[in-house]
Write a protein that holds these residues in place. Structure first.
Motif, PDB file in Angstrom:
ATOM      1  N   PRO A 236     -61.390  -6.121  52.707  1.00  0.00           N
ATOM      2  CA  PRO A 236     -61.766  -6.593  54.297  1.00  0.00           C
ATOM      3  C   PRO A 236     -61.633  -8.240  54.684  1.00  0.00           C
ATOM      4  O   PRO A 236     -62.213  -8.892  53.636  1.00  0.00           O
ATOM      5  CB  PRO A 236     -63.042  -6.019  54.644  1.00  0.00           C
ATOM      6  CG  PRO A 236     -63.736  -5.870  53.439  1.00  0.00           C
ATOM      7  CD  PRO A 236     -62.989  -5.618  52.551  1.00  0.00           C
ATOM      8  N   LEU A 237     -61.038  -8.417  55.758  1.00  0.00           N
ATOM      9  CA  LEU A 237     -60.967  -9.931  56.085  1.00  0.00           C
ATOM     10  C   LEU A 237     -62.395 -10.254  56.516  1.00  0.00           C
ATOM     11  O   LEU A 237     -63.158  -9.657  57.045  1.00  0.00           O
ATOM     12  CB  LEU A 237     -60.332  -9.867  57.318  1.00  0.00           C
ATOM     13  CG  LEU A 237     -59.993 -11.259  57.808  1.00  0.00           C
ATOM     14  CD1 LEU A 237     -59.428 -12.228  57.429  1.00  0.00           C
ATOM     15  CD2 LEU A 237     -59.430 -11.246  59.518  1.00  0.00           C
TER      16      LEU A 237
ATOM     17  N   VAL B  43     -53.061 -21.848  57.752  1.00  0.00           N
ATOM     18  CA  VAL B  43     -54.544 -21.265  58.070  1.00  0.00           C
ATOM     19  C   VAL B  43     -54.921 -20.630  56.752  1.00  0.00           C
ATOM     20  O   VAL B  43     -53.986 -20.095  56.075  1.00  0.00           O
ATOM     21  CB  VAL B  43     -54.401 -19.858  58.963  1.00  0.00           C
ATOM     22  CG1 VAL B  43     -55.336 -19.108  59.082  1.00  0.00           C
ATOM     23  CG2 VAL B  43     -53.886 -20.497  60.445  1.00  0.00           C
ATOM     24  N   VAL B  44     -56.356 -20.766  56.498  1.00  0.00           N
ATOM     25  CA  VAL B  44     -56.712 -20.013  55.308  1.00  0.00           C
ATOM     26  C   VAL B  44     -57.636 -18.867  55.706  1.00  0.00           C
ATOM     27  O   VAL B  44     -58.587 -18.953  56.593  1.00  0.00           O
ATOM     28  CB  VAL B  44     -57.715 -21.007  54.471  1.00  0.00           C
ATOM     29  CG1 VAL B  44     -58.246 -20.366  53.250  1.00  0.00           C
ATOM     30  CG2 VAL B  44     -56.805 -22.285  54.144  1.00  0.00           C
ATOM     31  N   ASP B  45     -57.576 -17.483  55.144  1.00  0.00           N
ATOM     32  CA  ASP B  45     -58.505 -16.784  55.448  1.00  0.00           C
ATOM     33  C   ASP B  45     -58.887 -15.969  54.208  1.00  0.00           C
ATOM     34  O   ASP B  45     -58.159 -16.027  53.073  1.00  0.00           O
ATOM     35  CB  ASP B  45     -57.947 -15.627  56.598  1.00  0.00           C
ATOM     36  CG  ASP B  45     -56.589 -15.013  56.495  1.00  0.00           C
ATOM     37  OD1 ASP B  45     -55.721 -15.006  57.418  1.00  0.00           O
ATOM     38  OD2 ASP B  45     -56.298 -14.526  55.149  1.00  0.00           O
ATOM     39  N   PHE B  46     -60.245 -15.533  54.114  1.00  0.00           N
ATOM     40  CA  PHE B  46     -60.969 -14.841  53.022  1.00  0.00           C
ATOM     41  C   PHE B  46     -60.993 -13.521  53.212  1.00  0.00           C
ATOM     42  O   PHE B  46     -61.136 -13.141  54.187  1.00  0.00           O
ATOM     43  CB  PHE B  46     -62.247 -15.619  52.839  1.00  0.00           C
ATOM     44  CG  PHE B  46     -62.272 -17.008  52.644  1.00  0.00           C
ATOM     45  CD1 PHE B  46     -62.123 -17.188  51.224  1.00  0.00           C
ATOM     46  CD2 PHE B  46     -62.718 -17.993  53.620  1.00  0.00           C
ATOM     47  CE1 PHE B  46     -62.129 -18.733  51.010  1.00  0.00           C
ATOM     48  CE2 PHE B  46     -62.602 -19.326  53.073  1.00  0.00           C
ATOM     49  CZ  PHE B  46     -62.524 -19.470  51.939  1.00  0.00           C
ATOM     50  N   HIS B  47     -60.597 -12.798  52.105  1.00  0.00           N
ATOM     51  CA  HIS B  47     -60.895 -11.216  52.103  1.00  0.00           C
ATOM     52  C   HIS B  47     -61.575 -10.975  51.195  1.00  0.00           C
ATOM     53  O   HIS B  47     -61.645 -11.624  49.787  1.00  0.00           O
ATOM     54  CB  HIS B  47     -59.286 -10.701  51.807  1.00  0.00           C
ATOM     55  CG  HIS B  47     -58.353 -11.013  53.002  1.00  0.00           C
ATOM     56  ND1 HIS B  47     -58.014 -10.100  53.848  1.00  0.00           N
ATOM     57  CD2 HIS B  47     -57.644 -12.056  53.234  1.00  0.00           C
ATOM     58  CE1 HIS B  47     -57.242 -10.338  54.748  1.00  0.00           C
ATOM     59  NE2 HIS B  47     -56.935 -11.709  54.425  1.00  0.00           N
ATOM     60  N   VAL B  48     -62.482  -9.984  51.058  1.00  0.00           N
ATOM     61  CA  VAL B  48     -63.472  -9.688  49.872  1.00  0.00           C
ATOM     62  C   VAL B  48     -62.618  -8.721  49.235  1.00  0.00           C
ATOM     63  O   VAL B  48     -62.048  -7.764  49.639  1.00  0.00           O
ATOM     64  CB  VAL B  48     -64.668  -8.976  50.711  1.00  0.00           C
ATOM     65  CG1 VAL B  48     -65.512  -8.123  49.543  1.00  0.00           C
ATOM     66  CG2 VAL B  48     -65.638  -9.895  51.500  1.00  0.00           C
TER      67      VAL B  48
ATOM     68  N   ASP C  32     -69.289 -17.031  58.018  1.00  0.00           N
ATOM     69  CA  ASP C  32     -70.713 -16.478  58.092  1.00  0.00           C
ATOM     70  C   ASP C  32     -71.001 -15.267  57.545  1.00  0.00           C
ATOM     71  O   ASP C  32     -71.986 -15.078  56.703  1.00  0.00           O
ATOM     72  CB  ASP C  32     -71.135 -16.426  59.467  1.00  0.00           C
ATOM     73  CG  ASP C  32     -71.550 -17.621  60.158  1.00  0.00           C
ATOM     74  OD1 ASP C  32     -71.792 -18.677  59.454  1.00  0.00           O
ATOM     75  OD2 ASP C  32     -71.737 -17.876  61.540  1.00  0.00           O
ATOM     76  N   GLN C  33     -70.052 -14.288  57.542  1.00  0.00           N
ATOM     77  CA  GLN C  33     -70.165 -12.967  56.791  1.00  0.00           C
ATOM     78  C   GLN C  33     -70.218 -13.261  55.345  1.00  0.00           C
ATOM     79  O   GLN C  33     -71.021 -12.639  54.629  1.00  0.00           O
ATOM     80  CB  GLN C  33     -69.045 -12.260  57.346  1.00  0.00           C
ATOM     81  CG  GLN C  33     -69.201 -11.553  58.745  1.00  0.00           C
ATOM     82  CD  GLN C  33     -67.898 -11.078  59.370  1.00  0.00           C
ATOM     83  OE1 GLN C  33     -66.644 -10.969  58.535  1.00  0.00           O
ATOM     84  NE2 GLN C  33     -67.786 -10.174  60.327  1.00  0.00           N
TER      85      GLN C  33
END
Ligand code: TMP
Length: 240
Positions: A133-134, A120-125, A138-139
């Motif tokens: 934040p995750l 799984v790849v997830d993006f955090h700012v 779309d965000q």
């Protein structure tokens, strides 16, 4: 071996300082002996950490380069300094997860240590004030952190890095649980892996015992960080 000296201090983060060099396209990274966790709430000076993270990061960047992945790493300069290519960092933390742990386990009420059916790849700012934040695709698109094609490229590149590092660590009897990458653009517009890849930014468990060989020993007070990182470094370099 290049000789480069630290010029103007351009940036100081929690774990590293970034200096200009005589060459406008190259920067000097000096690793620090500081450890922080929980967004800076926990903090300690740990002699020896800079050397170990610098050496392990240099090694892992070299592993990626040898497999054709472009990174910012050029070469080691000393026992805590490395020369890197200058990039404009994309302000995202790209996290890849192979096994449940950390914030993923907590957020979804999962036990740690469950192998995920696919990575799984997830993006955090990247924003300390907001606690990194995750964010959904779309965000990120609506807030213009990245474009659609860019997000796809980042995901694909992160999974490529995952395949290489998973195999590399498995060979040493270590499971790559999860890790964080940062990417940046060179002046010429090439997208490359930047920042660091070290036990500060990866979760690494012994395949047989599940012993933690990463920063969770500091976060969770499980043992000595320098002893753990030294043990990891020896396993990577001497197979011990
Ligand atoms: P997490 O479970 O806390 O979201 O972390 C996932 C992985 O990303 C873990 O290996 C640690 C790494 N990471 C960083 O290197 N820096 C960070 O700021 C965060 C949040 C995670």
């Amino acid at each position: 071996m290049t000789t480069a000296s630290a010029g103007e201090l351009l940036y100081e983060g929690k774990a590293k300082k970034l200096y200009a060099t005589e060459d406008g396209d190259r920067l000097l990274v000096r690793y620090k002996d500081e450890a922080t966790a929980y967004n800076g709430e926990k903090h300690a000076m740990i002699p020896g950490k800079s050397r170990l993270n610098h050496e392990i990061s240099s090694l892992l960047f070299s592993v990626l380069e040898a497999k054709g992945v472009s990174t910012h790493f050029i070469e080691r300069l000393s026992d805590k300094e490395q020369l890197v290519r200058k990039v404009t960092i994309i302000p995202l933390e790209v996290v890849v997860r192979n096994v449940t742990a950390g914030s993923f386990a907590k957020r979804f009420g999962q036990e740690e240590g469950i192998v995920l059916p696919f990575s799984v790849v997830d993006f955090h700012v990247k924003d300390d004030a907001l606690g990194d934040p995750l964010a959904t695709d779309d965000q990120l698109l609506v807030l213009q952190y990245a474009g659609k094609g860019e997000l796809e490229t980042l995901k694909q590149r992160a999974l490529e890095v995952n395949d290489i590092l998973k195999e590399y660590f498995a060979d040493k009897g270590i499971t790559l649980i999860d890790f964080k990458l940062e990417f940046g653009y060179t002046e010429a517009g090439e997208l490359i892996v930047a920042d660091e890849i070290s036990p500060d930014t990866c979760r690494l468990w012994d395949q047989k015992t599940n012993e933690k060989l990463d920063k969770d020993v500091f976060r969770r007070d499980l043992g000595s960080l320098p002893e753990t990182y030294e043990k990891l470094y020896k396993r990577l370099t001497e197979g011990k």
